[in-house]
Design a protein around this motif. Sequence first.
Motif, PDB file in Angstrom:
ATOM      1  N   CYS A 331       1.001  -1.290   0.445  1.00 24.87           N
ATOM      2  CA  CYS A 331      -0.188   0.015  -0.160  1.00 24.87           C
ATOM      3  C   CYS A 331       0.766   1.316   0.091  1.00 24.87           C
ATOM      4  O   CYS A 331       0.475   2.240  -0.754  1.00 24.87           O
ATOM      5  N   ALA A 332       2.068   1.511   0.550  1.00 29.83           N
ATOM      6  CA  ALA A 332       2.742   2.253   0.808  1.00 29.83           C
ATOM      7  C   ALA A 332       3.067   2.742  -0.472  1.00 29.83           C
ATOM      8  O   ALA A 332       3.386   3.890  -1.225  1.00 29.83           O
ATOM      9  N   ASN A 333       3.290   1.474  -1.657  1.00 30.51           N
ATOM     10  CA  ASN A 333       4.021   2.028  -2.776  1.00 30.51           C
ATOM     11  C   ASN A 333       2.946   2.295  -3.748  1.00 30.51           C
ATOM     12  O   ASN A 333       3.126   2.820  -4.622  1.00 30.51           O
ATOM     13  N   LEU A 334       1.827   2.013  -3.504  1.00 29.40           N
ATOM     14  CA  LEU A 334       0.585   2.580  -3.894  1.00 29.40           C
ATOM     15  C   LEU A 334       0.475   3.702  -3.874  1.00 29.40           C
ATOM     16  O   LEU A 334      -1.118   4.263  -4.426  1.00 29.40           O
ATOM     17  N   ASN A 335       0.699   3.915  -2.797  1.00 32.09           N
ATOM     18  CA  ASN A 335       0.297   5.676  -2.122  1.00 32.09           C
ATOM     19  C   ASN A 335      -1.635   5.831  -1.713  1.00 32.09           C
ATOM     20  O   ASN A 335      -1.540   6.491  -1.452  1.00 32.09           O
ATOM     21  N   LYS A 336      -0.872   4.467  -0.882  1.00 31.18           N
ATOM     22  CA  LYS A 336      -2.476   4.119  -0.271  1.00 31.18           C
ATOM     23  C   LYS A 336      -2.081   3.916   1.125  1.00 31.18           C
ATOM     24  O   LYS A 336      -3.570   3.924   1.798  1.00 31.18           O
ATOM     25  N   ASN A 337      -1.471   4.399   1.869  1.00 28.77           N
ATOM     26  CA  ASN A 337      -1.686   4.521   3.493  1.00 28.77           C
ATOM     27  C   ASN A 337      -1.690   5.650   3.512  1.00 28.77           C
ATOM     28  O   ASN A 337      -1.379   7.176   3.025  1.00 28.77           O
ATOM     29  N   ASN A 338      -2.096   5.941   5.089  1.00 35.32           N
ATOM     30  CA  ASN A 338      -3.148   7.303   5.505  1.00 35.32           C
ATOM     31  C   ASN A 338      -1.494   7.980   5.488  1.00 35.32           C
ATOM     32  O   ASN A 338      -1.540   9.529   4.854  1.00 35.32           O
ATOM     33  N   PHE A 339      -0.324   7.940   5.642  1.00 33.45           N
ATOM     34  CA  PHE A 339       1.059   8.741   6.271  1.00 33.45           C
ATOM     35  C   PHE A 339       2.573   7.915   5.584  1.00 33.45           C
ATOM     36  O   PHE A 339       3.387   9.335   5.213  1.00 33.45           O
ATOM     37  N   THR A 340       2.047   6.679   5.802  1.00 30.16           N
ATOM     38  CA  THR A 340       3.813   6.403   5.516  1.00 30.16           C
ATOM     39  C   THR A 340       3.878   5.682   4.139  1.00 30.16           C
ATOM     40  O   THR A 340       3.333   4.362   4.094  1.00 30.16           O
ATOM     41  N   ASN A 341       4.086   6.441   3.275  1.00 25.35           N
ATOM     42  CA  ASN A 341       4.162   5.742   1.726  1.00 25.35           C
ATOM     43  C   ASN A 341       5.200   6.186   0.886  1.00 25.35           C
ATOM     44  O   ASN A 341       6.217   7.351   1.220  1.00 25.35           O
ATOM     45  N   ALA A 342       5.865   5.823   0.029  1.00 28.71           N
ATOM     46  CA  ALA A 342       6.554   5.821  -0.378  1.00 28.71           C
ATOM     47  C   ALA A 342       6.748   6.685  -1.961  1.00 28.71           C
ATOM     48  O   ALA A 342       5.612   7.264  -1.533  1.00 28.71           O
ATOM     49  N   LYS A 343       7.810   7.304  -1.440  1.00 29.69           N
ATOM     50  CA  LYS A 343       8.654   8.466  -2.393  1.00 29.69           C
ATOM     51  C   LYS A 343       8.265   8.890  -4.307  1.00 29.69           C
ATOM     52  O   LYS A 343       8.618   7.276  -4.485  1.00 29.69           O
ATOM     53  N   GLY A 347       7.470  12.787 -11.544  1.00 31.46           N
ATOM     54  CA  GLY A 347       7.724  11.684 -12.951  1.00 31.46           C
ATOM     55  C   GLY A 347       6.526  10.321 -12.732  1.00 31.46           C
ATOM     56  O   GLY A 347       6.710   9.655 -13.513  1.00 31.46           O
ATOM     57  N   GLY A 348       6.568  10.251 -10.925  1.00 29.98           N
ATOM     58  CA  GLY A 348       5.623   8.937 -10.859  1.00 29.98           C
ATOM     59  C   GLY A 348       7.035   8.124 -10.210  1.00 29.98           C
ATOM     60  O   GLY A 348       6.336   7.656 -10.203  1.00 29.98           O
ATOM     61  N   LEU A 349       8.138   8.070 -10.446  1.00 32.28           N
ATOM     62  CA  LEU A 349       8.645   7.028 -10.456  1.00 32.28           C
ATOM     63  C   LEU A 349       9.034   6.439  -8.844  1.00 32.28           C
ATOM     64  O   LEU A 349       9.429   8.142  -8.471  1.00 32.28           O
ATOM     65  N   LEU A 350       9.583   5.522  -8.576  1.00 33.26           N
ATOM     66  CA  LEU A 350       9.228   5.028  -6.537  1.00 33.26           C
ATOM     67  C   LEU A 350      10.615   5.896  -6.920  1.00 33.26           C
ATOM     68  O   LEU A 350      11.228   5.718  -7.380  1.00 33.26           O
ATOM     69  N   TYR A 351      10.952   6.546  -5.120  1.00 39.63           N
ATOM     70  CA  TYR A 351      12.010   6.608  -4.929  1.00 39.63           C
ATOM     71  C   TYR A 351      12.049   6.654  -3.296  1.00 39.63           C
ATOM     72  O   TYR A 351      11.862   7.090  -2.941  1.00 39.63           O
ATOM     73  N   VAL A 469      20.166   0.169 -15.336  1.00 37.19           N
ATOM     74  CA  VAL A 469      21.089   1.274 -14.481  1.00 37.19           C
ATOM     75  C   VAL A 469      20.547   1.966 -13.062  1.00 37.19           C
ATOM     76  O   VAL A 469      19.323   2.303 -13.300  1.00 37.19           O
ATOM     77  N   GLY A 470      21.220   2.507 -12.444  1.00 33.10           N
ATOM     78  CA  GLY A 470      20.567   3.310 -11.296  1.00 33.10           C
ATOM     79  C   GLY A 470      19.256   4.241 -11.421  1.00 33.10           C
ATOM     80  O   GLY A 470      18.839   3.898 -10.997  1.00 33.10           O
ATOM     81  N   GLY A 471      19.007   5.034 -12.627  1.00 35.59           N
ATOM     82  CA  GLY A 471      18.419   5.333 -12.921  1.00 35.59           C
ATOM     83  C   GLY A 471      18.100   7.436 -12.284  1.00 35.59           C
ATOM     84  O   GLY A 471      19.523   7.713 -12.051  1.00 35.59           O
ATOM     85  N   PRO A 472      17.874   7.961 -12.723  1.00 33.17           N
ATOM     86  CA  PRO A 472      17.430   9.378 -12.641  1.00 33.17           C
ATOM     87  C   PRO A 472      16.699   9.375 -10.618  1.00 33.17           C
ATOM     88  O   PRO A 472      17.195   9.110 -10.038  1.00 33.17           O
ATOM     89  N   ASP A 473      17.550  10.740 -10.629  1.00 32.07           N
ATOM     90  CA  ASP A 473      17.553  11.060  -9.592  1.00 32.07           C
ATOM     91  C   ASP A 473      16.349  11.640  -9.083  1.00 32.07           C
ATOM     92  O   ASP A 473      14.829  11.073  -9.369  1.00 32.07           O
ATOM     93  N   LYS A 474      15.808  12.128  -8.008  1.00 32.42           N
ATOM     94  CA  LYS A 474      14.621  12.857  -7.252  1.00 32.42           C
ATOM     95  C   LYS A 474      13.843  13.830  -8.141  1.00 32.42           C
ATOM     96  O   LYS A 474      12.759  13.775  -7.691  1.00 32.42           O
ATOM     97  N   ASN A 475      14.310  14.436  -9.116  1.00 26.71           N
ATOM     98  CA  ASN A 475      14.026  15.464 -10.219  1.00 26.71           C
ATOM     99  C   ASN A 475      13.764  14.885 -11.120  1.00 26.71           C
ATOM    100  O   ASN A 475      13.685  15.449 -12.239  1.00 26.71           O
ATOM    101  N   ASP A 476      13.675  13.209 -10.972  1.00 26.96           N
ATOM    102  CA  ASP A 476      13.810  12.946 -12.284  1.00 26.96           C
ATOM    103  C   ASP A 476      15.054  13.002 -13.503  1.00 26.96           C
ATOM    104  O   ASP A 476      14.982  12.861 -14.872  1.00 26.96           O
ATOM    105  N   GLU A 477      15.700  13.448 -13.731  1.00 28.00           N
ATOM    106  CA  GLU A 477      17.123  14.114 -14.201  1.00 28.00           C
ATOM    107  C   GLU A 477      18.343  13.185 -14.088  1.00 28.00           C
ATOM    108  O   GLU A 477      18.264  12.390 -13.275  1.00 28.00           O
ATOM    109  N   PHE A 478      19.462  13.595 -15.427  1.00 29.20           N
ATOM    110  CA  PHE A 478      19.889  11.898 -15.582  1.00 29.20           C
ATOM    111  C   PHE A 478      21.194  12.250 -15.847  1.00 29.20           C
ATOM    112  O   PHE A 478      20.798  12.785 -16.936  1.00 29.20           O
TER     113      PHE A 478
END
Length: 528
Positions: A331-343, A347-351, A469-478
């Motif tokens: 649920c945290a990954n789906l952004n369906k918890n009240n508080f403790t959700n994944a960032k 652009g919508g990528l789990l971070y 690869v490791g992928g983009p940063d928190k702002n979707d930049e690579f």
Amino acid sequence: MKEKSICQNTLLAQPKHFLQHFLVLILSLSSTLPFAHSFDYGDALSKSLLYFEAQRSGHLPYNQRVTWRHHSGLTDGLEQGVDLVGGYYDAGDNVKFGLPMAYTITLLSWGVIEFRDEIAAVDGELRHALEAIKWGTDYFIKAHTHPHVLWAQVGDGYTDHLCWQRPEDMTTSRRAYKLDEENPGTEVAAETAAAMAAASIVFRGTNPQYAQLLLHHAEQLFEFGDKYRGKYDSSIKEVKGYYSSVSGYRDELLWAALWLYKATHNITYFDYAILNAESFGGTTWAIREFSWDVKFAGLQTLAATLPTEGRDKEQKQILQQYRSKAEHYLCANLNKNNFTNAKRTPGGLLYTRRWNNMQYVSNAALLLTVYSNHLRSTDQTLDCQTDSVGPTKILSFVKSQVDYILGSNPMGLSYLVGYGSAYPMRVHHRGASTTSYKDDKVFVGCMQGYHTWFGRHDPNPNVLVGALVGGPDKNDEFRDKRVNFAQTEACTYNTAPLVGIFAKLHELEKGSSSNTIASASLPLLSFI
């Protein structure tokens, strides 16, 4: 002159923020059509399996498809009088680290167990998946030379990282490190047991003798890891700074016990996971990440899929506690918890964090896909704190993450190397960044590799097809630079979970394009 990233060659990578925001809006709208046509997941599956051939150590087989690689590490273990030739390099270096290697094989095996038919539907790829698993388990059999001895590492990260050499040219230390009764390493012993138990399920129908051999080793390794408990990075100090065990070994013990139960149906292993559920943290840790180190979410999800029929009241209660913690993670990954959700990135990528963030994305996607299958087969929904989510909606989110990986992102870049028309060209990888040994057998020295190949601005001469690869940063930049290893290095456990997911999405894509999705009980617009 500052190096110009390949990403800057695409329109969407230009610093025009309105374009990025517009793309993010389009991506979010398209994700509401969970199985609308987008990517060739069958091709992505094929490429992902090629990556494991590029990571092979040892004497390469006649049917090796990644032709820019050659034999390497042929004297591994020789100094210690043991044959440790084979296995996998974990990432862009030339060390064979036992913990991430075993975890990679566990994830590959889980994908085949869950999605075997879907993988088989892509011509020839089931054979390649089985070969990828067996390359690892063959090595584990060699490394487990005694019931209470496991060789857990070959090579030294410190000396290896001082050199930039193809694996075919290695001059760095190939010292091998073992675990035994005086030098325990529960994490590696238990994870290797989990890998061999899971792989035994994979090979049970096609190679039953091999499957039984794997189970024999798995049970011995679990007994060794449980009886002689200790953190492996205390016994092998050279691994600190590379694969230190932060979460300890209790999660690996529960993880291995559950895999052994699935492989053997021996109630002893089930009882172990029940009796130690609370004291080992299995039913108490609410986690938001799943990785080579932190296995709690994986073991909780595995436990949550076990049937409750025939269990007594206490066992059912503990299985429910496992399920509760698993669903907290999902649920945290789906952004369906009240508080403790994944960032998430804009652009919508789990971070999760800047160092190799894609491992957390692909690992989460596997657990979500596996649990979606479980919910569908048992006619259930995932009841989160803010919403109830059905299997189709879970797969819709998985698809959004996979599509981001394959190119639906603000950079317009595929982070699966070799897929699509734009992908990272300067992967942080010794072999890929240096001319192929088969083309040029002139020896590349330790520092020569840094001066001649690592520092080049040109793209790598060899494409590391299928590497995530490791992928983009928190702002979707690579930034596509070899020196930027936090973003441009790939690891085997990044790609491993994608194999099964690509197969599942390929099946759904075929069903959608041929208007057969309704017959598979997956209505296109159903968010139940």
